[in-house]
Design an enzyme around this catalytic site. Sequence first.
Site, short mmCIF file in Angstrom:
data_model
loop_
_atom_site.label_atom_id
_atom_site.label_comp_id
_atom_site.label_asym_id
_atom_site.label_seq_id
_atom_site.Cartn_x
_atom_site.Cartn_y
_atom_site.Cartn_z
N CYS A 1 7.17 55.41 -1.73
CA CYS A 1 7.62 54.16 -2.12
C CYS A 1 6.85 53.20 -2.98
CB CYS A 1 8.04 53.31 -0.44
SG CYS A 1 6.29 52.83 0.08
N CYS B 1 1.27 57.45 6.86
CA CYS B 1 1.90 55.92 6.60
C CYS B 1 2.92 56.41 8.07
CB CYS B 1 3.86 56.14 5.26
SG CYS B 1 4.38 54.23 6.32
#
Length: 375
Positions: free
Chosen positions: A210, A112
């Site tokens: 997440c 990410c």
Amino acid sequence: MPQAPQTIAVAMSGGVDSSAVAALLRAQGHTLVGLTLQLWNQRRLAGHEGMPESVQGRCCSIDDVYDARRVAEHLDIPYYLVNQEARFEAEVVKPFVSEYLAGRTPIPCTLCNNHLKFDALLLTARQIGAELIATGHYARNHFDPIRNRWILSRPADHSKDQTYFLFGLTQDQLAHTLFPLGEMQKPVVRQMAADAGLALAQKPDSQEICFIPGGDYSAFLAAYLEDQGEAQPDLSGDLVSTSGEILGRHTGIHTVTVGQRKGLGLTSPNPLYVLNIHPDSHAVTVGSDADLMSRELHANRLNWISIPDLAEPIRVRAKIRHRHEPAWATLSPAGPDLAHVLFDEPQRAVTPGQAAIFFHEDEVVGGGWIVNPND
């Protein structure tokens, strides 16, 4: 840190660190714009088997977005939520799923940062007239005029070192990024947030990935494939000893990782650990803790920071996990976009799919992704 006031985009995650960065830069007189990336619909897979409803404790949650907006209002700075859900799924979630189904153990947070967050933040920042972004990462960067390169270094607080997640940053990204917490200790950062009147000064750090509540990768993979209308492949196979003896069966190569001991369903007078995962045959080799030790690894998809390229063997300290203490090794070129690492001392559980980061003192020389050279 810039001396003259500038327009800076602050990456606001809703946590203490990025909020403290915003408060610090605001007090220094800079013009700020708060940016939060919307990456994943936290309730998307709710209701699927094994997927809990609660999203508490995860980074980038709805609560975090609320907290980031509240901090921006408290500091009286503009705030924008930037939707990157489609790109996050394409560049982080789908590769994560593919890697796990191939018997490797990926790191979505590093993917990410390296491939989405900094790229998207810089693009958005420039669109709103800011040439710099600031984040709450614990790292340091500076320009070295002798080498004509931007250098990424470990922070003053090594216990909070996040350079493992940042090794893929480009020279352009490093040139336009501020890490204001690089010289600070975490208690000081919390006190700075409290002094600025931020209600989240004592907010706990996020611990979970997440999009994977509870850290249950298998449940997530099953739920995601079902959501995509795809059948979960049969990845079960044999558990075999180092001599090739079949000891039992496992439910899928995506359910095990190198170094794992629990959950193998084997009885043995001595503990057995996962040593290797063979994606072609679906076999998983198990052995003793001593068998987990290895002196070498190969890495590809390399990114160099303090050097332009690896032309000859150099001495480094190599880090193979976020919590791994960097160990002395010789780093050598091994082919196009391939490096070989030979450790001075054997290291435990070198895992394909994880990142390997190379240091010279506190500087990040570069890094890459650990691969099985036989794949």
